[in-house]
Design a protein around this motif. Structure first.
Motif, PDB file in Angstrom:
ATOM      1  N   GLY A 110      -8.937  12.273   0.952  1.00  0.00           N
ATOM      2  CA  GLY A 110      -8.193  13.495   1.136  1.00  0.00           C
ATOM      3  C   GLY A 110      -6.672  13.189   0.773  1.00  0.00           C
ATOM      4  N   LEU A 111      -6.023  14.299   0.599  1.00  0.00           N
ATOM      5  CA  LEU A 111      -4.671  14.337   0.202  1.00  0.00           C
ATOM      6  C   LEU A 111      -3.837  15.366   0.931  1.00  0.00           C
ATOM      7  CD1 LEU A 111      -3.275  12.387  -1.804  1.00  0.00           C
ATOM      8  CD2 LEU A 111      -3.394  14.489  -3.570  1.00  0.00           C
ATOM      9  N   TYR A 112      -2.747  15.068   1.504  1.00  0.00           N
ATOM     10  CA  TYR A 112      -1.970  15.982   2.218  1.00  0.00           C
ATOM     11  C   TYR A 112      -0.477  15.731   1.925  1.00  0.00           C
ATOM     12  CZ  TYR A 112      -0.225  18.740   6.131  1.00  0.00           C
ATOM     13  OH  TYR A 112       0.455  19.725   6.922  1.00  0.00           O
ATOM     14  N   PHE A 113       0.366  16.858   1.854  1.00  0.00           N
ATOM     15  CA  PHE A 113       1.677  16.802   1.683  1.00  0.00           C
ATOM     16  C   PHE A 113       2.507  17.412   2.680  1.00  0.00           C
ATOM     17  CE2 PHE A 113       5.758  17.516   0.265  1.00  0.00           C
ATOM     18  CZ  PHE A 113       6.411  16.527  -0.377  1.00  0.00           C
ATOM     19  N   ASP A 114       3.064  16.940   3.494  1.00  0.00           N
ATOM     20  CA  ASP A 114       3.785  17.506   4.711  1.00  0.00           C
ATOM     21  C   ASP A 114       5.469  17.708   4.204  1.00  0.00           C
ATOM     22  OD1 ASP A 114       4.950  17.873   7.005  1.00  0.00           O
ATOM     23  OD2 ASP A 114       4.471  16.010   8.345  1.00  0.00           O
ATOM     24  N   ARG A 115       5.315  19.225   3.963  1.00  0.00           N
ATOM     25  CA  ARG A 115       6.460  19.576   3.635  1.00  0.00           C
ATOM     26  C   ARG A 115       7.786  19.566   4.785  1.00  0.00           C
ATOM     27  NH1 ARG A 115       4.977  25.034   0.150  1.00  0.00           N
ATOM     28  NH2 ARG A 115       4.204  23.757  -1.617  1.00  0.00           N
ATOM     29  N   GLU A 116       7.412  19.213   5.961  1.00  0.00           N
ATOM     30  CA  GLU A 116       8.363  19.090   7.147  1.00  0.00           C
ATOM     31  C   GLU A 116       9.065  17.861   6.835  1.00  0.00           C
ATOM     32  OE1 GLU A 116       7.184  19.757  11.058  1.00  0.00           O
ATOM     33  OE2 GLU A 116       6.534  21.714  10.630  1.00  0.00           O
ATOM     34  N   SER A 117       8.459  16.689   6.703  1.00  0.00           N
ATOM     35  CA  SER A 117       8.973  15.245   6.407  1.00  0.00           C
ATOM     36  C   SER A 117       8.908  15.078   5.056  1.00  0.00           C
ATOM     37  CB  SER A 117       7.934  14.477   7.153  1.00  0.00           C
ATOM     38  OG  SER A 117       6.664  14.234   6.677  1.00  0.00           O
ATOM     39  N   ASN A 118       8.365  15.772   3.951  1.00  0.00           N
ATOM     40  CA  ASN A 118       8.521  15.530   2.567  1.00  0.00           C
ATOM     41  C   ASN A 118       7.549  14.195   2.347  1.00  0.00           C
ATOM     42  OD1 ASN A 118       9.345  16.324  -0.041  1.00  0.00           O
ATOM     43  ND2 ASN A 118      10.936  14.774  -0.094  1.00  0.00           N
ATOM     44  N   GLU A 119       6.581  14.041   3.004  1.00  0.00           N
ATOM     45  CA  GLU A 119       5.828  12.864   2.815  1.00  0.00           C
ATOM     46  C   GLU A 119       4.292  13.185   2.196  1.00  0.00           C
ATOM     47  OE1 GLU A 119       7.437  10.415   6.747  1.00  0.00           O
ATOM     48  OE2 GLU A 119       5.589  11.564   7.019  1.00  0.00           O
ATOM     49  N   LEU A 120       3.836  12.261   1.374  1.00  0.00           N
ATOM     50  CA  LEU A 120       2.610  12.590   0.850  1.00  0.00           C
ATOM     51  C   LEU A 120       1.683  11.429   1.440  1.00  0.00           C
ATOM     52  CD1 LEU A 120       0.680  13.624  -1.632  1.00  0.00           C
ATOM     53  CD2 LEU A 120       1.658  11.892  -3.093  1.00  0.00           C
ATOM     54  N   TRP A 121       0.437  12.062   2.195  1.00  0.00           N
ATOM     55  CA  TRP A 121      -0.604  11.003   2.679  1.00  0.00           C
ATOM     56  C   TRP A 121      -1.596  11.261   1.915  1.00  0.00           C
ATOM     57  CZ3 TRP A 121       0.914   7.903   6.948  1.00  0.00           C
ATOM     58  CH2 TRP A 121       2.094   8.217   7.575  1.00  0.00           C
ATOM     59  N   GLU A 122      -2.415   9.928   1.907  1.00  0.00           N
ATOM     60  CA  GLU A 122      -3.546   9.811   1.176  1.00  0.00           C
ATOM     61  C   GLU A 122      -4.609   8.958   1.904  1.00  0.00           C
ATOM     62  OE1 GLU A 122      -5.509   6.667  -1.709  1.00  0.00           O
ATOM     63  OE2 GLU A 122      -3.976   6.516  -0.252  1.00  0.00           O
ATOM     64  N   THR A 123      -5.596   9.286   1.996  1.00  0.00           N
ATOM     65  CA  THR A 123      -6.874   8.414   2.439  1.00  0.00           C
ATOM     66  C   THR A 123      -7.774   7.864   1.547  1.00  0.00           C
ATOM     67  OG1 THR A 123      -8.783  10.346   2.822  1.00  0.00           O
ATOM     68  CG2 THR A 123      -6.866   9.996   4.488  1.00  0.00           C
ATOM     69  N   GLU A 124      -8.309   6.823   1.515  1.00  0.00           N
ATOM     70  CA  GLU A 124      -8.869   5.992   0.384  1.00  0.00           C
ATOM     71  C   GLU A 124      -9.957   4.953   0.768  1.00  0.00           C
ATOM     72  OE1 GLU A 124      -7.320   2.545  -2.793  1.00  0.00           O
ATOM     73  OE2 GLU A 124      -5.944   4.111  -1.836  1.00  0.00           O
ATOM     74  N   HIS A 125     -11.045   5.144   0.097  1.00  0.00           N
ATOM     75  CA  HIS A 125     -12.139   4.244   0.324  1.00  0.00           C
ATOM     76  C   HIS A 125     -11.986   2.869   0.075  1.00  0.00           C
ATOM     77  CE1 HIS A 125     -14.823   7.676   1.490  1.00  0.00           C
ATOM     78  NE2 HIS A 125     -14.019   8.279   0.643  1.00  0.00           N
ATOM     79  N   GLY A 126     -11.810   1.943   0.996  1.00  0.00           N
ATOM     80  CA  GLY A 126     -11.654   0.671   0.333  1.00  0.00           C
ATOM     81  C   GLY A 126     -12.860  -0.096   0.046  1.00  0.00           C
ATOM     82  N   PRO A 127     -12.978  -1.367  -0.069  1.00  0.00           N
ATOM     83  CA  PRO A 127     -14.433  -2.006  -0.588  1.00  0.00           C
ATOM     84  C   PRO A 127     -15.154  -2.403   0.910  1.00  0.00           C
ATOM     85  CG  PRO A 127     -12.529  -3.755  -0.501  1.00  0.00           C
ATOM     86  CD  PRO A 127     -11.762  -2.486  -0.194  1.00  0.00           C
ATOM     87  N   LYS A 128     -15.808  -3.300   1.144  1.00  0.00           N
ATOM     88  CA  LYS A 128     -16.362  -3.433   2.671  1.00  0.00           C
ATOM     89  C   LYS A 128     -15.578  -3.490   3.516  1.00  0.00           C
ATOM     90  CE  LYS A 128     -20.366  -6.186   4.135  1.00  0.00           C
ATOM     91  NZ  LYS A 128     -21.447  -7.290   4.017  1.00  0.00           N
ATOM     92  N   GLY A 129     -15.197  -2.719   4.631  1.00  0.00           N
ATOM     93  CA  GLY A 129     -14.002  -2.724   5.298  1.00  0.00           C
ATOM     94  C   GLY A 129     -12.831  -2.218   4.468  1.00  0.00           C
ATOM     95  N   GLY A 130     -11.673  -2.128   5.280  1.00  0.00           N
ATOM     96  CA  GLY A 130     -10.669  -1.781   4.505  1.00  0.00           C
ATOM     97  C   GLY A 130     -10.157  -0.371   4.006  1.00  0.00           C
TER      98      GLY A 130
ATOM     99  N   SER B   3      -6.521  -6.617  -0.660  1.00  0.00           N
ATOM    100  CA  SER B   3      -7.282  -5.430   0.405  1.00  0.00           C
ATOM    101  C   SER B   3      -7.568  -6.225   1.678  1.00  0.00           C
ATOM    102  CB  SER B   3      -8.472  -5.193  -0.276  1.00  0.00           C
ATOM    103  OG  SER B   3      -9.210  -4.302   0.553  1.00  0.00           O
ATOM    104  N   TYR B   4      -7.533  -5.523   2.893  1.00  0.00           N
ATOM    105  CA  TYR B   4      -7.685  -5.718   4.120  1.00  0.00           C
ATOM    106  C   TYR B   4      -9.381  -5.755   3.969  1.00  0.00           C
ATOM    107  CZ  TYR B   4      -2.935  -5.607   5.667  1.00  0.00           C
ATOM    108  OH  TYR B   4      -1.694  -5.944   5.891  1.00  0.00           O
ATOM    109  N   GLY B   5     -10.083  -5.294   3.263  1.00  0.00           N
ATOM    110  CA  GLY B   5     -11.549  -5.478   3.316  1.00  0.00           C
ATOM    111  C   GLY B   5     -12.015  -6.530   2.429  1.00  0.00           C
ATOM    112  N   THR B   6     -13.323  -6.644   2.062  1.00  0.00           N
ATOM    113  CA  THR B   6     -13.878  -7.769   1.335  1.00  0.00           C
ATOM    114  C   THR B   6     -14.784  -7.231   0.223  1.00  0.00           C
ATOM    115  OG1 THR B   6     -14.942  -9.852   1.284  1.00  0.00           O
ATOM    116  CG2 THR B   6     -15.663  -8.531   2.805  1.00  0.00           C
ATOM    117  N   LEU B   7     -15.496  -7.886  -0.422  1.00  0.00           N
ATOM    118  CA  LEU B   7     -16.365  -7.270  -1.382  1.00  0.00           C
ATOM    119  C   LEU B   7     -17.585  -7.006  -1.062  1.00  0.00           C
ATOM    120  CD1 LEU B   7     -15.754  -9.939  -4.273  1.00  0.00           C
ATOM    121  CD2 LEU B   7     -14.827  -7.468  -4.285  1.00  0.00           C
TER     122      LEU B   7
END
Length: 421
Positions: free
Chosen positions: A271-291, A309-313
């Motif tokens: 997902g992708l979301y831009f908050d016009r109140e705070s002028n922030e761009l937020w993104e959700t991302e699939h990591g590797p195993k975990g993460g 990455s905080y995940g592993t392979l």
């Protein structure tokens, strides 16, 4: 008289049986039930359409409040991973399937979703017909194979922008494209206008179609758009500035110029979301195993993939030896705002607006956990996300929208639609 008294209880019993039978017949006739014990057809005017099941309902249940939801099956089938939808008007929607089929729909008086018109599959239409049959690839505008296909849509000023994978025959590879279609709501038609962006280079098979990214959002104004591009499961190209792979792209809709806004992304397909109140761009991302990550995307920043990455392979990735130096670390790179370990299959993200209905949800995000079949509420304070509270289970939510009135609209990978009345 003596006879009546003698058999009083018997006559009472007979009376009760006869009265009960009369009530049975009256009820069966009134409510059109087919419980007649001697076979169907006695009540010939039975209309099965009048036997309506109770509407299926569920609710978002948080310790900070609840929200009732209606649940209905969609009147068409989509393939996994399923495509996006847009809200056209009150109870009117536009759906695009993974392979580019277009459906104009509405919620009828019974609360069921019905198709008002099935549009043509996404194509460039007459603009390519003049090029001759040999060069026309109308049917192949969307490269819909395995996990590739339509990734997102964005409606702005009667222009529908669609992000999808497409096949580059000349270079024998796949690309992520964004095209603009003019939407005529009254006639329920989409007309191709132009291509807005196409990723580079063309990626040869095999690649993972669910790692191409393709999420769209408007920025600080309606003439700025952001597009997430994943690594196509080719991580060696992410840190290469000459490619689009693993980049957040900023697109100017006035002149259709584009630039790299941030880099180091793996699979920004959630997902992708831009908050016009705070002028922030937020993104959700699939990591590797975990993460799995939620990132606050800042201009010029590098989010580290595939170096950290905080995940592993996954086992399938171990052969590449491209990543393995910095497990469980983001040293020297921009850190995520939140990390899910184990992964939840992080998906769509939307902020709950200031409606006055629930002050505890305001300024927080609702985030889909697709692998976990969960919707999460996440409290935001400044640039931090403090916790993830499960508020809805048993639904694999692919698309999530919350309107300015705080109403929820969700589409699942199981061809279900959930919404707030």
């Amino acid at each position: 008289m003596n006879l009546f008294k003698k058999y009083k209880k018997f006559f009472q019993f007979v009376f009760l049986v006869v009265a009960g039978f009369i009530i049975f017949l009256a009820g069966a006739n009134q409510y059109h039930m087919q419980w007649w014990p001697f076979g169907y057809g006695y009540f010939a005017h039975v209309d099965v359409d009048e036997i309506v099941p109770e509407p299926q309902q569920t609710k978002i249940s948080s310790i900070f409040g609840t929200q009732d939801l209606q649940v209905r099956d969609l009147p068409f089938n989509d393939k996994y991973p399923t495509g996006p939808f847009e809200i056209l008007a009150e109870k009117h929607f536009l759906f695009i399937t993974k392979c580019g089929d277009v459906y104009f729909t509405k919620l009828n008086e019974a609360g069921d979703m019905e198709i008002t018109k099935q549009g043509d599959r996404l194509s460039k239409g007459s603009l390519t017909e003049t090029q001759g049959e040999a060069d026309s690839r109308d049917d192949d505008l969307v490269y819909c194979k395995e996990l590739a296909g339509v990734k997102d849509s964005l409606l702005a000023d009667n222009i529908l922008y669609v992000a999808y994978t497409t096949w580059d025959s000349e270079n024998n590879g796949a690309r992520l494209a964004v095209s603009a279609f003019e939407l005529d709501v009254e006639s329920a038609e989409l007309t191709y206008r132009r291509d807005i962006f196409i990723s580079h280079p063309a990626v040869k098979e095999p690649f993972l179609g669910h790692q191409v990214g393709g999420k769209l959002v408007l920025g600080a104004d309606d003439k700025t758009m952001f597009l997430s591009v994943g690594d196509f499961s080719k991580p060696q190209g992410v840190q290469d500035p000459s490619t689009s792979l693993g980049k957040m792209i900023k697109i100017n809709l006035r002149d259709f110029s584009s630039e790299v806004y941030a880099s180091g992304l793996r699979s920004p397909s959630g997902g992708l979301y831009f908050d016009r109140e705070s002028n922030e761009l937020w993104e959700t991302e699939h990591g590797p195993k975990g993460g799995d990550e939620i990132n606050l995307i800042k201009p010029g920043k590098n989010y580290g993939w595939p170096l950290v990455s905080y995940g592993t392979l996954y086992e399938r990735e171990g052969m590449g030896n491209y990543y393995g130096n910095k497990y469980n670390s983001h040293e020297n790179f921009e850190k995520p705002a939140f990390v899910f370990i184990p992964s939840v299959g992080v998906g769509a993200i939307a902020k709950y607006p200031k409606t006055g209905k629930n002050e505890y949800w305001e300024n927080g995000f609702f985030v889909a956990g697709m692998a976990a079949n969960t919707l999460l509420y996440m409290r935001k304070e400044g640039e931090r996300l403090l916790y993830a509270e499960p508020v809805l289970n048993d639904y694999r939510i692919r698309v999530l929208k919350i309107d300015k009135n705080g109403r929820f609209f969700m589409k699942t990978d199981n061809d279900q639609f959930l919404w707030t009345e």
